[in-house]
Design an enzyme around this catalytic site. Structure first.
Site, mmCIF file in Angstrom:
data_model
loop_
_atom_site.group_PDB
_atom_site.id
_atom_site.type_symbol
_atom_site.label_atom_id
_atom_site.label_comp_id
_atom_site.label_asym_id
_atom_site.label_seq_id
_atom_site.Cartn_x
_atom_site.Cartn_y
_atom_site.Cartn_z
ATOM 1 C CB CYS A 189 2.060 -11.654 -14.384
ATOM 2 S SG CYS A 189 2.231 -9.892 -14.062
ATOM 3 C CB CYS A 339 -24.005 -12.676 -12.551
ATOM 4 S SG CYS A 339 -23.039 -12.689 -14.073
#
Lengths: 381, 82
Positions: A189, A339
Site C-alpha cells: 500500500c 520491452c
C-alpha cells in the site's frame, strides 16, 4: 472457566444479548476468548476497535511500528496526538477508553520465526492484519501448526480479499496460493496506495468472521474467498478448498517447522531504498544515442519468443530472470532497458536502480514505438 | 473459432490496462490451454500468471479442468497490503 456478566456489562452488551445467536452464553464465550491481532495498520485498527467493543476478553496486539502521520487516513484507532507513539500503545489506550473490560496485551515486535510460536500459543484465534507476504505465510503456517483459525484479509488500492482459513477442515492460505510471490512484483500500500475506507470495509468483514468463529458459527467465509472491488462496489466469491497436497496443511506436509527459507522470498515488499531514479528515454532520444554511438548496454526484458519475433539487438534477459543476472552487469555503465511497450521495462529499470545501478534509462513505448516511429520493416506483434 | 473472455483483478488490471481480455481460439479444452493462449497474447502478464490462480465459474480449479466459452473465467492474484 465460569464467568458472569456484571450489570454494567449486561447493559453494554444488551444489543448482543437480544440476539438468539449470541445471548448471555455467546457473550460469555466472547469474554472467555483470546484473539491475537497481528498488525495494527489499516486492517488491524478498525478490527481492534470492533473486537474490543464486542467484548472479546483478551486481545493481543502485535506491531513493531510507530504511528506516522501518513497512517491516519485509514488507521483510525490512532489519533493525531499519538503520532510517533508505538502503535500497540496508541491502540491500547483507545481500547481501554472504549471498553475497560477488555484485557490488552501489547507486543511491540515484528512477528517472525523467532517469536511466532510463543506469541500465538496463548490465543484461540489469529487475525492476519499484516502488510507483507513473508509475515502472511508465517501467520498461516503457525495457525496450521497450532490448529487455530486464521481470519485473513488483505488490501491494495481499491481491491481487497477476505476469508476464514484453517477452520473446520477448510483450506489454509497455501492451499490457495502455495508459495510466496517473488519480491518486488506485488506492491505494498505504501508503494501503490489504498483508499482509506477499504481496510475498514475488509477489516469489518474480518471482525465479523472472528466473532462468528469464536461463537462456533457454521456459516462463515470458510471455503470462500471474498474479493471486493470498492471502486465498482462489487463483491465476488470464489470457492476454495483444502488441498490434500498442501505443503503445510496437506496429508503429508513438507513444512512442519518454521524455517526462514519458507518466507525469505518475499521480505522485499517493504519499500526498497531508491538510490537513483530511472530516466525516461524517448524513441527519438534513443535513436540519437545510437547514431552518436554513445556507449551503452541495451537490455531486452521480454520473453524469448518475443525476442525471436523482432528485436533491437539488445541483450535478452527476461524480466523474471533479471535479478539473477545483476552480477553480470556493470553498475556504472549506461543501461537502456526496453520491452514491448514500456511496462515491464519500467519495472526492470526500477529494479536496477534499487540495486545500485547508476545510469538506467527506460525506453518509452518499447519496441512497438520503435517500429512505429523508426523502423516499420520490423514485424509487429 | 470460439471467443473466450477472462476477467482480471488487482495488479493484472494495471499490467494490461483493462479489466478483462478477450480472444478467439479453436484449441481450448482446459484451463491450462487458456493460460497458454493468455501467455502468448499478453506476455506482460507472465510474472503474474506464475503466482495467480484461475477461477472457472467462481471456483478455483486445477489446470486440467475443462472449460468452454460459456464459463466465467477469472485470474486472481494474491494481495498483501494491510
Amino acid at each position: 472457566m465460569t464467568q458472569n456478566l456484571s450489570v454494567s456489562e449486561q447493559v453494554r452488551y444488551s444489543r448482543h444479548l437480544m440476539l438468539p445467536e449470541i445471548g448471555i452464553a455467546g457473550q460469555l464465550r466472547l469474554k472467555e476468548s483470546a484473539v491475537l491481532l497481528i498488525g495494527l495498520g489499516g486492517l488491524g485498527s478498525p478490527l481492534a476497535m470492533y473486537l474490543a467493543a464486542a467484548g472479546i476478553g483478551r486481545l493481543g496486539l502485535v506491531d513493531p511500528d510507530r504511528v506516522d502521520l501518513s497512517n491516519l487516513q485509514r488507521q483510525i484507532i490512532h489519533s493525531t496526538t499519538n503520532a510517533e507513539q508505538l502503535k500497540v500503545d496508541s491502540a491500547a489506550a483507545t481500547i481501554r477508553d472504549l471498553n475497560p473490560h477488555v484485557k490488552v496485551e501489547c507486543y511491540p515486535v515484528r512477528f517472525d520465526i523467532s517469536n511466532a510460536e510463543s506469541l500465538a500459543a496463548p490465543y484461540d484465534v489469529i487475525i492476519d492484519g499484516t502488510d507483507n507476504f513473508a509475515t502472511r505465510y508465517l501467520v498461516n503456517d503457525i495457525a496450521v501448526m497450532q490448529q487455530k483459525p486464521n481470519i485473513y484479509g488483505s488490501i491494495l488500492r481499491f481491491e481487497g480479499q477476505a476469508t476464514v482459513l484453517n477452520y473446520k477442515g477448510g483450506p489454509c492460505y497455501r492451499c490457495i496460493f502455495p508459495t510466496p510471490p517473488p519480491s518486488g512484483l506485488i506492491p505494498s500500500c505504501g508503494e501503490a496506495g489504498v483508499i482509506g475506507v477499504l481496510p475498514g470495509l475488509i477489516g469489518m468483514i474480518q471482525a465479523t468472521e472472528a466473532i462468528k468463529v469464536l461463537l462456533n458459527a457454521n456459516d462463515t467465509l470458510q471455503g470462500r474467498l471474498l474479493c471486493v472491488d470498492a471502486w465498482k462496489m462489487k463483491f465476488r466469491e470464489l470457492k476454495i478448498r483444502r488441498n490434500p497436497q498442501c505443503s503445510v496443511c496437506g496429508d503429508q506436509p513438507s513444512i512442519t517447522t518454521l524455517r526462514d527459507e519458507n518466507y525469505v522470498n518475499t521480505c522485499e515488499t517493504l519499500v526498497p531504498v531508491t538510490i537513483s531514479m530511472p530516466l525516461k528515454l524517448s524513441i527519438h532520444e534513443y535513436r540519437e544515442l545510437r547514431e552518436n554511438q554513445t556507449p551503452h548496454i541495451l537490455i531486452d526484458v521480454r520473453e524469448e519468443f518475443e525476442f525471436l519475433t523482432c528485436n533491437l539487438g539488445g541483450k535478452l534477459i527476461p524480466l523474471s530472470k533479471l535479478k539473477e543476472h545483476l552480477v553480470q552487469l556493470p553498475k556504472t555503465a549506461m543501461i537502456v532497458v526496453h520491452c514491448k511497450s514500456g511496462g515491464r521495462s519500467a519495472t526492470a529499470a526500477k529494479l536496477l536502480c534499487d540495486h545500485g545501478f547508476e545510469q538506467v534509462c527506460n525506453l518509452e513505448g518499447g519496441i512497438l514505438a520503435w517500429i512505429d516511429q523508426i523502423d516499420p520493416s520490423l514485424p509487429k506483434y | 473459432m470460439q471467443t473466450y473472455r477472462v476477467l482480471l483483478f488487482a495488479g493484472m488490471r494495471e499490467a494490461v490496462g483493462a479489466e478483462s481480455i478477450s480472444f478467439d481460439a479453436h484449441d481450448v479444452a482446459t484451463a491450462g490451454d487458456l493460460l497458454r493462449h493468455i501467455r502468448l497474447l499478453h506476455p506482460e502478464l507472465e510474472p503474474w500468471l506464475k503466482i495467480s490462480r484461475i477461477a472457472v465459474n467462481q471456483s478455483f480449479v486445477p489446470l486440467e479442468r475443462g472449460v468452454d466459452p460459456t464459463c466465467e473465467i477469472a485470474l486472481i492474484p494474491p494481495v498483501s497490503g494491510g
